[in-house]
Design a protein around this motif. Sequence first.
Motif, PDB file in Angstrom:
ATOM      1  N   GLY A 294      -9.081   0.410  -4.523  1.00  0.00           N
ATOM      2  CA  GLY A 294      -9.612   0.060  -3.209  1.00  0.00           C
ATOM      3  C   GLY A 294     -10.461   1.168  -2.627  1.00  0.00           C
ATOM      4  O   GLY A 294     -11.514   0.928  -2.031  1.00  0.00           O
ATOM      5  N   ASN A 295     -10.014   2.415  -2.813  1.00  0.00           N
ATOM      6  CA  ASN A 295     -10.747   3.577  -2.314  1.00  0.00           C
ATOM      7  C   ASN A 295     -11.534   4.296  -3.410  1.00  0.00           C
ATOM      8  O   ASN A 295     -12.153   5.328  -3.142  1.00  0.00           O
ATOM      9  CB  ASN A 295      -9.763   4.568  -1.680  1.00  0.00           C
ATOM     10  N   ASP A 296     -11.475   3.746  -4.645  1.00  0.00           N
ATOM     11  CA  ASP A 296     -12.201   4.319  -5.782  1.00  0.00           C
ATOM     12  C   ASP A 296     -11.917   5.812  -5.928  1.00  0.00           C
ATOM     13  O   ASP A 296     -12.804   6.668  -5.798  1.00  0.00           O
ATOM     14  CB  ASP A 296     -13.711   4.076  -5.640  1.00  0.00           C
TER      15      ASP A 296
ATOM     16  N   ASP B  30      -6.521   4.370  -7.406  1.00  0.00           N
ATOM     17  CA  ASP B  30      -6.660   3.527  -6.218  1.00  0.00           C
ATOM     18  C   ASP B  30      -8.031   2.862  -6.298  1.00  0.00           C
ATOM     19  O   ASP B  30      -9.054   3.477  -6.008  1.00  0.00           O
ATOM     20  CB  ASP B  30      -6.529   4.382  -4.966  1.00  0.00           C
TER      21      ASP B  30
ATOM     22  N   ASN C 141     -13.317  11.354  -7.138  1.00  0.00           N
ATOM     23  CA  ASN C 141     -13.634  10.213  -6.265  1.00  0.00           C
ATOM     24  C   ASN C 141     -15.121   9.879  -6.314  1.00  0.00           C
ATOM     25  O   ASN C 141     -15.658   9.286  -5.383  1.00  0.00           O
ATOM     26  CB  ASN C 141     -13.193  10.480  -4.826  1.00  0.00           C
TER      27      ASN C 141
ATOM     28  N   VAL D  15      -6.860  -0.489   2.717  1.00  0.00           N
ATOM     29  CA  VAL D  15      -7.727  -0.971   1.636  1.00  0.00           C
ATOM     30  C   VAL D  15      -7.261  -0.466   0.269  1.00  0.00           C
ATOM     31  O   VAL D  15      -7.835  -0.824  -0.757  1.00  0.00           O
ATOM     32  CB  VAL D  15      -9.202  -0.561   1.868  1.00  0.00           C
ATOM     33  N   ALA D  16      -6.220   0.339   0.252  1.00  0.00           N
ATOM     34  CA  ALA D  16      -5.767   0.953  -0.993  1.00  0.00           C
ATOM     35  C   ALA D  16      -5.194  -0.090  -1.949  1.00  0.00           C
ATOM     36  O   ALA D  16      -4.456  -0.996  -1.540  1.00  0.00           O
ATOM     37  CB  ALA D  16      -4.726   2.024  -0.699  1.00  0.00           C
TER      38      ALA D  16
ATOM     39  N   HIS E 251       0.835  -1.208   0.000  1.00  0.00           N
ATOM     40  CA  HIS E 251       0.000   0.000   0.000  1.00  0.00           C
ATOM     41  C   HIS E 251       0.868   1.257   0.000  1.00  0.00           C
ATOM     42  O   HIS E 251       0.682   2.178   0.799  1.00  0.00           O
ATOM     43  CB  HIS E 251      -0.943   0.016   1.217  1.00  0.00           C
TER      44      HIS E 251
ATOM     45  N   ASN F 105      -7.384  14.874  -4.524  1.00  0.00           N
ATOM     46  CA  ASN F 105      -8.158  13.967  -5.357  1.00  0.00           C
ATOM     47  C   ASN F 105      -8.533  14.654  -6.671  1.00  0.00           C
ATOM     48  O   ASN F 105      -9.054  15.771  -6.660  1.00  0.00           O
ATOM     49  CB  ASN F 105      -9.435  13.530  -4.648  1.00  0.00           C
TER      50      ASN F 105
ATOM     51  N   ASN G  72      -3.848   3.800   2.941  1.00  0.00           N
ATOM     52  CA  ASN G  72      -4.554   3.024   3.954  1.00  0.00           C
ATOM     53  C   ASN G  72      -4.614   1.548   3.559  1.00  0.00           C
ATOM     54  O   ASN G  72      -4.242   1.155   2.454  1.00  0.00           O
ATOM     55  CB  ASN G  72      -5.950   3.598   4.220  1.00  0.00           C
TER      56      ASN G  72
END
Length: 704
Positions: free
Chosen positions: A541-543, A539, A560, A520-521, A499, A557, A518
Amino acid sequence: LFGAAPTYAKIFMDEVNCTGTEASIDLCHFNGWGVHDCGHDEDAGVICNSASTEDNIIFLLDTGLGGVIFRMDLNTQSYVPIPMNSLYTPTAFDYDPTDGRIYFVDYRLRQLMSVHFSGTDVRELKQLDANADLEKIQVDPINRKLFYADTGNNLIGSINLDGTGYRVVVNQSLDEPRDLALVPATQTIYWTDWGTSPKIEKASYDGSNRQTLASTGLKWPNGLAYDYEENRLYFVDAGTHKIEAMQPDGSSRSVILTDSSAHFFAVSPYHQYLYYTDWNQHTVMRVNKDGSGKTNIGPTGFRQLADIRVHKYGYGMPGVVTPSPIVVDESHIFVRLVGRGDHNEGLVEVYINGEWGTICDDMWDDREAKVVCEMLGFGKTNAKAVSRAYYGTDNSIIIFLDDVNCTGEESHIAQCTKIGDWGLHNCDHREDAGVNCTFDVTTIRDFVLVADSYIQEIYRMDLETGSYSAIPQYSVNTPIGIDYDPLTHTVFYSDVGLHLIKSTDLDGNNEKILKRLNSVAIPDGLVIDVQNRLIFYSDTGNDVIVKMNMDGTGVVNVTNTNLDEPRAVTLDVANQVIYWTDWGAHPKIEKSNYDGSNRQTLIDSGLKFPNGLVYDGTTNKLYLCDAGTNKIEVMDTNGQNRQLIFQDAGAHFFGIDVDSQYIYVSDWTKDGVIRLNKDGSGETPVGPPSFGKLNGISLYHQGG
């Protein structure tokens, strides 16, 4: 090392004691057939020199074993399978002795393919349509063409061996075309048709001058071959159970052999013999051309031999000129650095015909080191030879070279040794040779960076030779996205396992963590803007699509919202536009300005897993690769004028990059990088197919 035989298999030999000069293993001393005190945990194996002469071979194809191509020694009838990628299922083949390639059809993928005789370097000639039902093929190595029969579309087609010049030769009054034979000198093609009205026909290469040679006394004429010594046609028929011969004009037809129990399928003439396959015999069969002396050749154990070719240097098709039987081919020989050491130093391993091996340090000095360092793109300046396995060794691989004798002026290690010297040595691995090359980022040759998530390495591969060396990292887990900054000679990459967004110097020093993400990334895609000193990454995982400075500061960003599985990212730096792919439930390709404004969907149909995307500033086009549709496409930056460039039903494309002339793509199926012309022709591997799972790729050209 290679695993044990099944428990029900017999152990035939024990205490085998050879001098090494015997022509056959049964001439060695041993306890006697079946006499042993062993278990299968003691099964013996060998590692043979892969740099062997491609001569005196019977090539065989067994469709009953799932499309396995074997090479059988013409004299001893011992045989081994050619270790091809299990994705492919050949059903017919031919061999080109000029460049040592086997051409084959894959009925399942509906492809015309070729592969190096070592089983490596699989290339696609053409992806055919969904109706294609491919039968047999024939190669003309003189005019550099391939002909094939397609019983699904009822046609005979041709294509140049480089994948260009496809054409339909005959597509009228065909029912079930099957086998082919060629006469390059007159550019004549012969074929069989086992349909409702079986026949054997011929025509010119362009389809003109079509004639029927035989239309009676046929049922299933499966196999056809032209005898260049006698200028005769031989054919086998599974319905009449006959092997027959006739003149090229259809006259003087005669029966060679009748075997009521046979199911003949393929035939190959060689001197006074006809080698043929019989689906009711689980071995190779042979008969004299006068019909006498029918016998099996070699052991049983095959299931359904569908094709056969006898290859002997100097025999067969007149006009085929090769300087000698193929042994080594520079375009399929690579070097790499492994073991301890920095990016520019290490144990030298050489790859030939599908195998890696080491080099013995006898006579190993700076002249040899110059050649190896040049192949790796470092240049020859101050190259140093290193001996006595200083960087470590690998006892599981063969020693390929000994007493290598370079002048230092050669461009390739293969130019420093005699053809017959490959695999000959009097060394052990304690004498493995290494090199220490001079690392100068200002003079390093053009290269491609690749991220291998399976082997957990980042590699720099020389574009000219395909040789490579790992960029050592203290900590790397699953590298995916990768890009290169030629101004600071810095590599930027994403690691989805850790990550992280990271950077490193090209030699592996100055390794930095730019951003910790993080848990979940999943930062799949990464691209840099060298001019504005920015990094963009996706990313999934975090969309989110993210922008930050090259030092990891200023994180914002780009977007997102309405993202599902964002992956590839690419930039039009001049206009400050970012493009990205999304392989989620509704796959699409989008774009926006750097600040996220003016967001637009470019395409949202005909996509499955759009893994790779690159902006080509020289043409103002977007190039896309999709692992679900198996396509490489090109389109305008507004999504218009979308065109298919290349399709390979067996491919799993991931990363893509372009330069002024070529497209480069990583392919999980082929374990490496392939290069294509921008029109989709000329598929060529870059480097050996010995990687794990290559993801992102990034090109570097000096001055470009």
